[in-house]
Design an enzyme around this catalytic site. Structure first.
Site, short mmCIF file in Angstrom:
data_model
loop_
_atom_site.label_atom_id
_atom_site.label_comp_id
_atom_site.label_asym_id
_atom_site.label_seq_id
_atom_site.Cartn_x
_atom_site.Cartn_y
_atom_site.Cartn_z
CD GLU A 1 17.05 4.40 26.86
OE1 GLU A 1 16.89 4.59 25.65
OE2 GLU A 1 16.86 3.28 27.39
CE1 TYR B 1 13.79 5.86 27.06
CE2 TYR B 1 13.43 8.08 26.24
CZ TYR B 1 14.20 6.95 26.31
OH TYR B 1 15.41 6.90 25.65
#
Ligand code: GDP
Ligand code: MN
Length: 379
Positions: free
Chosen positions: A189, A101
């Site tokens: 993101e 991530y």
């Protein structure tokens, strides 16, 4: 403002961050053509403006053309957290063994853009943050220096142990920061960022939110806006000079001035009620504005009572009163209205109101309590 995964990845791609080859589709025929073009396997992904699509069944890997069509049929029209899937992304299936991530957002504590990275990618990052917060590494980025090559490598070394991967990842991190700044994003993101079996670092998902107040200088981003029903109402209100934000209570508020609107919502809460909205009709208000505001309030089925709170300064209370009477003549209002007028020309205003047999009150507290009482009487 939010955009879809495919749109985020288009931006990534423009900044040469590696993403999968993919085609946006609206129906099964387009999916068949996309599979033909991309080759197998493919991943069929719901494009909705919310996260957790994987968990909801909105992301499916297909190894045959038949499976791709079946997945597309299942996902098109699916409801994910209240959003209906109208388009799907057909992406080239990639083989990888680890999911990371990475994200950038604004951090109020460090007063800077902060880079977040985790080896626990793939799953919803909110869950990692809750169950295993130390698995999320945070790097505040000095606004004067920006994302220096050194900083990008430092972050990459914290996530990867192979120098070939560190090189690719740090390049991606610098580009992500550039995107964040240049596009006035509030969030960028990649989840998951993966290392493919061929040793390539790639973005398999993309998410971007933008600062609404910067959209005036981001016309290409603004074009991507797909407002929800509530947001459409807010935009329409803005066009008629009103600032409107829908809330979930039942007392519709019409107020002049943002500060007074906040105070009005506070006092309703204080006496145990719930405002249905924030609505600022602004300074010098024309009768037309009052009509527009009333129309807006009445279009919300949750509104049981309307509370009007006007403090006349530049706005003249008699203007508001006349606007209100015109509005009431033009539309059918079958819910109670509580009116508090104070300040410039309040007496004239109150006279106009009481001539029409509309109830008035003397203070803000009284107005809030009366609105709450009428609201309870409706239930
Ligand atoms: P989200 O659940 O809305 O965040 O959707 P994602 O795009 O992140 O997809 C969910 C999961 O599907 C990812 O974490 C991956 O595990 C998997 N996935 C997505 N794209 C691919 C792909 O190209 N190949 C494979 N094998 N899995 C994928
Ligand atoms: Mn994801």
């Amino acid at each position: 403002m939010k955009i879809h995964e495919y749109q985020s990845k288009e931006i990534f791609s423009n900044y040469s961050i590696p993403v999968t080859n993919e085609v946006l589709c609206y129906n099964v025929d387009e999916v068949k053509a996309a599979v033909h073009k991309l080759g197998l396997p493919v991943v069929i992904k719901a494009q909705v403006l919310t996260g957790g699509r994987g968990k909801a069944g909105g992301v499916k890997l297909a190894k045959t053309a038949e499976a791709a069509v079946e997945a597309a049929n299942n996902i098109l029209g699916m409801d994910i957290k209240g959003y209906t899937v109208e388009k799907i992304l057909v992406a080239q299936g990639v083989k990888f063994n680890k999911e990371f991530y990475v994200g950038l957002t604004i951090d109020r504590n460090t007063k800077s853009v902060i880079f977040m990275g985790s080896k626990e990618g793939g799953v919803e990052i909110e869950e990692v943050a809750k169950d295993n917060p130390e698995a999320i590494l945070k790097f505040p980025i000095d606004p004067d220096l920006g994302m220096t090559p050194f900083m990008a490598r430092k972050i990459a070394f914290a996530l990867f142990d192979d120098f070939q991967l560190v090189k690719q990842a740090s390049d991606i991190f610098q580009k992500l920061y550039k995107i964040f700044l240049e596009k006035d994003a509030s969030l960028v993101e990649i989840n998951p960022l993966v290392v493919t079996d061929e040793g390539k670092v790639m973005a398999l998902d993309g998410k971007m939110n933008f600062d609404d107040n910067a959209l005036y200088r981001q016309s290409d981003i603004e074009l991507l806006n797909e407002p929800t029903e509530d947001e459409r109402k807010e935009l329409a209100a803005k066009e008629s000079g009103l600032t409107y934000i829908r809330l979930d209570g039942s007392i519709g508020c019409m107020v002049n001035g943002a500060g007074l609107a906040m105070a009005t919502m506070d006092i309703i809460k204080y006496f145990g009620g719930n405002p249905a909205n924030f609505l600022d009709i602004g300074g010098s208000s024309s009768p037309q504005k009052v009509i527009d505001a009333m129309t807006l309030l009445l279009s919300d089925k949750n509104v049981k009572v309307i509370m009007i709170n006007i403090f006349g300064g530049i706005t003249r209370c008699d203007d508001v009163a006349r606007g209100l009477i015109t509005a009431l003549d033009e539309m059918k209002v079958d819910i109670p209205i509580v009116i508090r007028l104070s300040g410039t020309n309040a007496e004239e205003g109150l006279k106009i109101i009481s001539e029409r047999n509309l109830p008035t009150v003397n203070s803000l507290s009284e107005a809030a309590q009366e609105a709450i009482r009428l609201c309870k009487a409706c239930n």
